[in-house]
Scaffold this motif. Structure first.
Motif, PDB file in Angstrom:
ATOM      1  N   GLY A 101      -2.858   9.946   2.009  1.00 32.69           N
ATOM      2  CA  GLY A 101      -2.141  10.714   3.016  1.00 32.69           C
ATOM      3  C   GLY A 101      -0.640  10.562   2.987  1.00 32.69           C
ATOM      4  O   GLY A 101       0.044  10.979   3.931  1.00 32.69           O
ATOM      5  N   GLY A 102      -0.072   9.952   1.934  1.00 34.90           N
ATOM      6  CA  GLY A 102       1.369   9.745   1.863  1.00 34.90           C
ATOM      7  C   GLY A 102       1.733   8.278   1.935  1.00 34.90           C
ATOM      8  O   GLY A 102       0.882   7.405   2.113  1.00 34.90           O
ATOM      9  N   GLU A 103       3.032   7.995   1.791  1.00 35.73           N
ATOM     10  CA  GLU A 103       3.480   6.602   1.678  1.00 35.73           C
ATOM     11  C   GLU A 103       3.307   5.815   2.971  1.00 35.73           C
ATOM     12  O   GLU A 103       2.797   4.697   2.956  1.00 35.73           O
ATOM     13  N   GLN A 104       3.762   6.386   4.102  1.00 29.61           N
ATOM     14  CA  GLN A 104       3.672   5.646   5.350  1.00 29.61           C
ATOM     15  C   GLN A 104       2.226   5.345   5.733  1.00 29.61           C
ATOM     16  O   GLN A 104       1.885   4.194   6.035  1.00 29.61           O
ATOM     17  N   PRO A 105       1.320   6.330   5.719  1.00 29.26           N
ATOM     18  CA  PRO A 105      -0.088   5.995   5.994  1.00 29.26           C
ATOM     19  C   PRO A 105      -0.671   5.015   4.991  1.00 29.26           C
ATOM     20  O   PRO A 105      -1.481   4.162   5.361  1.00 29.26           O
ATOM     21  N   MET A 106      -0.240   5.118   3.722  1.00 29.96           N
ATOM     22  CA  MET A 106      -0.797   4.241   2.701  1.00 29.96           C
ATOM     23  C   MET A 106      -0.427   2.783   2.947  1.00 29.96           C
ATOM     24  O   MET A 106      -1.301   1.906   2.950  1.00 29.96           O
ATOM     25  N   VAL A 107       0.872   2.489   3.167  1.00 31.44           N
ATOM     26  CA  VAL A 107       1.265   1.088   3.361  1.00 31.44           C
ATOM     27  C   VAL A 107       0.691   0.547   4.660  1.00 31.44           C
ATOM     28  O   VAL A 107       0.342  -0.641   4.756  1.00 31.44           O
ATOM     29  N   THR A 108       0.553   1.404   5.673  1.00 29.62           N
ATOM     30  CA  THR A 108      -0.053   0.965   6.936  1.00 29.62           C
ATOM     31  C   THR A 108      -1.523   0.633   6.731  1.00 29.62           C
ATOM     32  O   THR A 108      -2.023  -0.387   7.240  1.00 29.62           O
ATOM     33  N   LYS A 109      -2.241   1.472   5.974  1.00 28.91           N
ATOM     34  CA  LYS A 109      -3.654   1.211   5.702  1.00 28.91           C
ATOM     35  C   LYS A 109      -3.822  -0.079   4.899  1.00 28.91           C
ATOM     36  O   LYS A 109      -4.747  -0.859   5.151  1.00 28.91           O
ATOM     37  N   ILE A 110      -2.933  -0.296   3.927  1.00 26.09           N
ATOM     38  CA  ILE A 110      -3.027  -1.517   3.123  1.00 26.09           C
ATOM     39  C   ILE A 110      -2.833  -2.739   4.004  1.00 26.09           C
ATOM     40  O   ILE A 110      -3.607  -3.700   3.943  1.00 26.09           O
ATOM     41  N   PHE A 111      -1.791  -2.719   4.850  1.00 23.93           N
ATOM     42  CA  PHE A 111      -1.561  -3.858   5.734  1.00 23.93           C
ATOM     43  C   PHE A 111      -2.746  -4.069   6.666  1.00 23.93           C
ATOM     44  O   PHE A 111      -3.213  -5.206   6.839  1.00 23.93           O
ATOM     45  N   ASN A 112      -3.260  -3.018   7.272  1.00 22.24           N
ATOM     46  CA  ASN A 112      -4.381  -3.151   8.200  1.00 22.24           C
ATOM     47  C   ASN A 112      -5.630  -3.670   7.502  1.00 22.24           C
ATOM     48  O   ASN A 112      -6.404  -4.447   8.085  1.00 22.24           O
ATOM     49  N   ALA A 113      -5.827  -3.252   6.249  1.00 24.54           N
ATOM     50  CA  ALA A 113      -6.997  -3.727   5.510  1.00 24.54           C
ATOM     51  C   ALA A 113      -6.910  -5.231   5.260  1.00 24.54           C
ATOM     52  O   ALA A 113      -7.904  -5.960   5.404  1.00 24.54           O
ATOM     53  N   PHE A 114      -5.728  -5.727   4.900  1.00 27.38           N
ATOM     54  CA  PHE A 114      -5.569  -7.166   4.692  1.00 27.38           C
ATOM     55  C   PHE A 114      -5.695  -7.917   6.017  1.00 27.38           C
ATOM     56  O   PHE A 114      -6.295  -8.996   6.077  1.00 27.38           O
ATOM     57  N   HIS A 115      -5.116  -7.348   7.070  1.00 22.76           N
ATOM     58  CA  HIS A 115      -5.198  -7.992   8.382  1.00 22.76           C
ATOM     59  C   HIS A 115      -6.654  -8.089   8.831  1.00 22.76           C
ATOM     60  O   HIS A 115      -7.071  -9.118   9.407  1.00 22.76           O
ATOM     61  N   ALA A 116      -7.454  -7.038   8.574  1.00 14.09           N
ATOM     62  CA  ALA A 116      -8.868  -7.059   8.948  1.00 14.09           C
ATOM     63  C   ALA A 116      -9.638  -8.128   8.182  1.00 14.09           C
ATOM     64  O   ALA A 116     -10.635  -8.661   8.687  1.00 14.09           O
ATOM     65  N   LYS A 117      -9.176  -8.444   6.979  1.00 17.66           N
ATOM     66  CA  LYS A 117      -9.822  -9.489   6.183  1.00 17.66           C
ATOM     67  C   LYS A 117      -9.220 -10.867   6.459  1.00 17.66           C
ATOM     68  O   LYS A 117      -9.462 -11.815   5.715  1.00 17.66           O
ATOM     69  N   LYS A 118      -8.418 -10.965   7.522  1.00 15.30           N
ATOM     70  CA  LYS A 118      -7.792 -12.225   7.939  1.00 15.30           C
ATOM     71  C   LYS A 118      -6.873 -12.787   6.867  1.00 15.30           C
ATOM     72  O   LYS A 118      -6.850 -13.992   6.613  1.00 15.30           O
ATOM     73  N   LEU A 119      -6.138 -11.885   6.231  1.00 10.46           N
ATOM     74  CA  LEU A 119      -5.155 -12.280   5.226  1.00 10.46           C
ATOM     75  C   LEU A 119      -3.770 -11.855   5.701  1.00 10.46           C
ATOM     76  O   LEU A 119      -3.560 -10.699   6.071  1.00 10.46           O
ATOM     77  N   THR A 120      -2.823 -12.794   5.697  1.00  6.95           N
ATOM     78  CA  THR A 120      -1.452 -12.488   6.066  1.00  6.95           C
ATOM     79  C   THR A 120      -0.803 -11.716   4.920  1.00  6.95           C
ATOM     80  O   THR A 120      -0.863 -12.145   3.764  1.00  6.95           O
TER      81      THR A 120
END
Length: 503
Positions: free
Chosen positions: A119-138
């Protein structure tokens, strides 16, 4: 233009320890201890440990004395490297055709050919951060024109996500410390002795004296960071990943030639998948150019596939995006994500009517970056939890929606507060005001009482909602509810909310 994502995992050792040992409380500080002879020091500390004063480089005895409840764990670089590689393979499957490990605490991704799927750069980096956060990774995520700039920004800027606008590479890094240039520690120390502190100061210095004293490495890193020299990313691969490739003695560049060899590679890839009983879900075409740069195209399918004609079409429809430059010296086709696929007996149309397969249409929309899904019921009385998005080709769900009460054709993504005039506890409102417009209620049905799901959320033990279907003087019908039973405030706030609209 190719863009690069850097993912920085500053607390990877402590995050790994916490994930490997679920018995450790989330609020217990953790420090990882490295050893060298008799010397023991803190090599990594999580946020909870840093909060109580533990710092990287601190002697282990001092860290232990700071906080009695601090958990000390011996460093295990091999386990950290294995964890990082697993994360890289996961990112390869989900985010980009080109993923590599970046040092001991990060990943680097080339997003070209895959960012539109997010969906573009902003949604992509947000999704990546949220995915790591959901896996309890900083994690901290940065995207820029070059690997060096993204790497530096992810480690220097304290925000969760950073997007460096295209063309503003040097402006983003000129005030950052030279330690972020990925130079050897001794070189950085010697440069600091000479008075260099920032990348901008170093970049403004004539190259000849620097090359004479430190060799070409300093100038090369500066040029790579500014995009003046290419820095190809060597993507991670494992023995389990199925891939085929074709090298050329003479570089190719014509679209017809590229399509011809892509078709041949698809045939080879399907053959390898058949041997393993697999079908491909995500396929990457990696284009290696003679100027040592790489371009990638990713194609996905809604379900495992081994159809040569269809896979070939998915790539031929997009090969016009390939910029051959001075020529292509190698093409590689990679099955980035594959799943088991068994042969099926096709039914005869003389016996029964064949069900049309709309999977190709779903694939076309999906590869344009559009999300295709179905809505399925979930076993829950709470309206916003009773529906979920599932894959367009997923199996039919056994759950069904409750049919004893009518439901609106449109459910708001989030209930909106409204003003209501009503006689408590069981009467519907006489009028409601929603989004600044007052609606006089001429007909109403209800209440339908819905209780909280205390087995999922203990806070909902006493929670109650009373739903009403109301109609205004213009014939418009709404679905509203009152939080609480109208008597006891422990059951809810007694405020009114708009939740849906009827046809």
């Amino acid at each position: 233009m190719s863009r690069v994502v850097s993912i920085f995992l500053p607390d990877l050792p402590t995050d790994r320890v916490r994930r490997d040992d679920p018995s450790i409380p989330d609020d217990q500080p953790i420090a990882v201890i490295s050893k060298s002879g008799a010397k023991r020091w803190v090599s990594s500390a999580d946020a909870a440990a840093r909060k109580v004063g533990v710092r990287v480089g601190m002697p282990a005895a001092k860290a232990q004395a700071l906080f009695r409840g601090l958990k000390l764990v011996d460093a295990d670089p091999a386990a950290d490297a294995i964890t990082l590689e697993r994360i890289a393979l996961w990112a390869l499957e989900h985010y980009s055709p080109i993923v590599a490990v970046d040092g001991n605490e990060g990943l680097v991704l080339d997003t070209e050919g895959a960012d539109h799927l997010q969906g573009g750069e902003q949604p992509m980096v947000t999704k990546i951060f949220n995915a790591f956060h959901a896996k309890k990774l900083t994690a901290r995520v940065a995207i820029a024109d070059t690997w060096g700039t993204a790497h530096a920004c992810a480690r220097a800027i304290k925000r969760e996500t950073v997007i460096v606008p295209s063309g503003e590479t040097f402006r983003a890094v000129e005030k950052l410390p030279i330690s972020l240039l990925r130079l050897p520690e001794k070189t950085v120390a010697d440069l600091r002795v000479l008075g260099f502190q920032t990348i901008g100061e170093l970049s403004a210095t004539p190259r000849a004296p620097l090359a004479l004293r430190f060799g070409p490495e300093v100038g090369r890193r500066l040029d790579q960071m500014r995009g003046l020299k290419p820095e190809p990313i060597d993507p991670i691969r494992t023995a389990e990943i199925v891939e085929v490739s074709r090298s050329f003695q003479e570089p190719i560049g014509a679209a017809e030639t590229i399509n011809k060899y892509v078709g041949r590679l698809v045939v080879q890839l399907v053959g390898e998948l058949e041997k393993r009983g697999l079908g491909v879900r995500r396929t990457d075409l990696i284009v290696h150019k003679v100027d040592n740069t790489i371009q990638a195209i990713r194609a996905g399918t809604a379900k495992p596939a081994r159809d040569v004609a269809w896979l070939t079409k998915l790539f031929k429809d997009r090969t016009e995006r390939i910029e051959p430059g001075f020529g292509i010296e190698k093409l590689t086709l990679v099955a980035a994500a594959a799943e088991p696929l068994e042969e099926e007996q096709r039914s005869s149309s003389l016996v029964e009517e064949e069900t049309p397969d709309i999977t190709p249409l779903i694939d076309i929309f999906g590869n344009r970056g559009q999300k295709v899904y179905r809505v399925a019921p979930v076993a829950s009385d709470v309206p916003e939890r009773s529906v979920q998005r599932i894959s367009a080709v997923a199996e039919e769900s056994e759950a069904t929606w409750a049919g004893h009460w009518r439901r609106p054709v449109r459910l708001l993504s989030r209930p909106e507060v409204i003003e209501a005039i009503a006689l408590l506890p069981d009467h519907p409102p006489r009028s409601v005001t929603w989004r600044g417009t007052r609606h006089k209620v001429v007909r109403a049905d209800g209440p339908e009482r819905i209780f909280g799901e205390w087995w999922r959320r203990p806070a909902e033990l006493e929670a109650v909602r009373d739903y009403f279907m109301i109609e205004n003087e213009h014939g418009e019908r709404f679905w509203i509810f009152r939080a609480g039973d109208g008597v006891d405030l422990e059951t809810g706030s007694h405020r009114w909310f708009m939740h849906g609209l009827f046809a």
